[in-house]
Design a protein around this motif. Structure first.
Motif: not given
Length: 407
Positions: A44-45, A47-49, A51-52, A72, A75, A79
């Motif tokens: 999750d971390d 994937y968030r990084l 995407c950012a 990743i 995920r 989405t």
């Protein structure tokens, strides 16, 4: 050599500024922000990084890095699936109630769906390419349990010492590019079976693998021109079409391609089949200083869209430039009774990216006419997957051999 231009990237690690050569076989820009991640980093971390827009240089276990990339990917797929469901529900509410109206509505939106899918694919590629790996000048990884990847990288990317100023300088590339190199090494070792010919073709990295080859039977079924001693294979790639022509008894074959990696790949495939007489020439479409051809064969990219990576040049052709170039130049390279065999899918027509009238107009403008056409239906999985947003187009696709001759 498939690497992009030489460029260095920098990052801080243990309060120390580090530097390495950035390598990208996918034409992605050098990362602007890099953080260090390891076996403790959650999916999750990560994937968030990603995407950012933050790239992650992995330290830890090689197989954990591979699992993180897979997580990743899941995920991203989740989405995309949720987004597709929302769009499908909205489209269903707006479409007519009868089946014919629903199909008409779906067809109407196919060009937009195609471009949306291209954007989604490009975004997926950017996100997945943000997990990075550092290698030394010999393509060796210091990650725990890292396999020997140097041979696969050398075959895919070429010698690293030609790209760097310092002999011991390291490089950074995306884990996804590395997977592409390892996958290509597998293709190169095992080959792609071509059942119609009873042999296998061995693709190289950056050369499109002929995993779809329903057109081979068309090439075997088409009647040869009365005189057929000289043939050109334009854009030979792996050399598959030239091998088909050789099996059919054509004595002089000149195969062209623009990229050195394709010429090397075709050369090795010819050697495997004992076809030393096929001439290879690096050229943009037609060969130079050769006799006119009795037969010109070409399997150009089927979809008129801009390629975004090396491999996509075999599938996407902006403004149908190669297709039109072959048609425009064919007549001046043909003998009096010569023929052009054009291998082409009509998927672009079903996606409303090119019309049949445009294609026929280009043929006529080139001073050519259609002698006959052989058709076959694709059998690949996507043509039968009703969940595919482009199913309406893919399920109707026909692959054809267009036999053209001079007017």
């Amino acid at each position: 050599m498939l690497l992009t231009a030489k460029e260095h990237i920098e990052w801080y690690e243990n309060d120390t500024l580090q530097q390495a050569l950035w390598l990208s076989a996918s034409d992605h820009a050098a990362p602007a922000r890099i953080v260090i991640v390891d076996d403790k980093t959650t999916a999750d971390d990560a994937y968030r990084l990603a995407c950012a827009g933050t790239s992650m240089l992995y330290r830890g276990d090689f197989y954990n890095a591979r699992q993180l990339l897979q997580a990743i990917t899941r995920r991203i797929e989740r989405t995309e699936k949720n987004s597709t469901k929302r769009k499908s529900k909205k489209a269903a509410n707006q479409s007519t109630k009868d089946a014919e109206g629903a199909i008409e509505s779906a067809s109407k939106h196919l060009p937009n769906l195609f471009h949306q899918q291209r954007q989604t694919t490009a975004q997926r590629s950017r996100i997945l390419s943000r997990l990075l790996l550092e290698l030394d000048a010999d393509y060796v990884s210091s990650l725990r349990r890292a396999p020997d990847i140097s041979a696969a990288c050398l075959a895919a990317f070429g010698p690293l010492d030609k790209q760097i100023d310092k002999k011991d300088e390291s490089c950074v590339l995306s884990f996804r590019d590395l997977q592409g190199a390892l996958g290509a090494a597998g293709w190169r070792e095992k080959g792609v079976p071509i059942k119609e010919l009873g042999l296998s073709i061995y693709p190289h990295y950056g050369v499109f693998a002929p995993t779809r080859h329903e057109y081979v039977q068309l090439l075997l079924d088409a009647p040869l021109p009365t005189v057929h001693d000289i043939a050109y294979d334009i854009g030979t790639g792996t050399g598959l079409l030239a091998i088909v022509l050789a099996q059919r008894g054509i004595s002089q074959i000149i195969a062209t391609d623009l990229t050195p990696q394709a010429l090397k790949c075709a050369s090795e495939n010819f050697e495997r089949q004992g076809l030393s007489s096929i001439q290879l020439q690096q050229a943009d479409l037609f060969p130079l200083e050769v006799p006119p051809a009795n037969l010109i064969v070409c399997n150009p990219p089927w979809l008129p869209a801009k390629p975004t990576s090396t491999l996509e040049y075999a599938v996407y052709d902006a403004n149908s430039a190669m297709l039109r170039g072959v048609l425009q130049g064919a007549k001046q390279h043909l003998s009096d009774q010569g023929e052009v065999w054009l291998i082409l899918s009509d998927l672009a027509e079903h996606l409303q990216l090119r019309s049949r009238e445009e294609l026929l107009g280009w043929i006529a403008d080139a001073g050519l006419t259609v002698k006959y056409r052989l058709d076959t239906q694709p059998k690949h999985g996507r043509s039968q997957n009703e969940a595919d947003p482009l199913y309406v187009a893919r399920s109707s696709e026909i692959t054809s051999l267009w036999c053209l001759q001079s007017i």
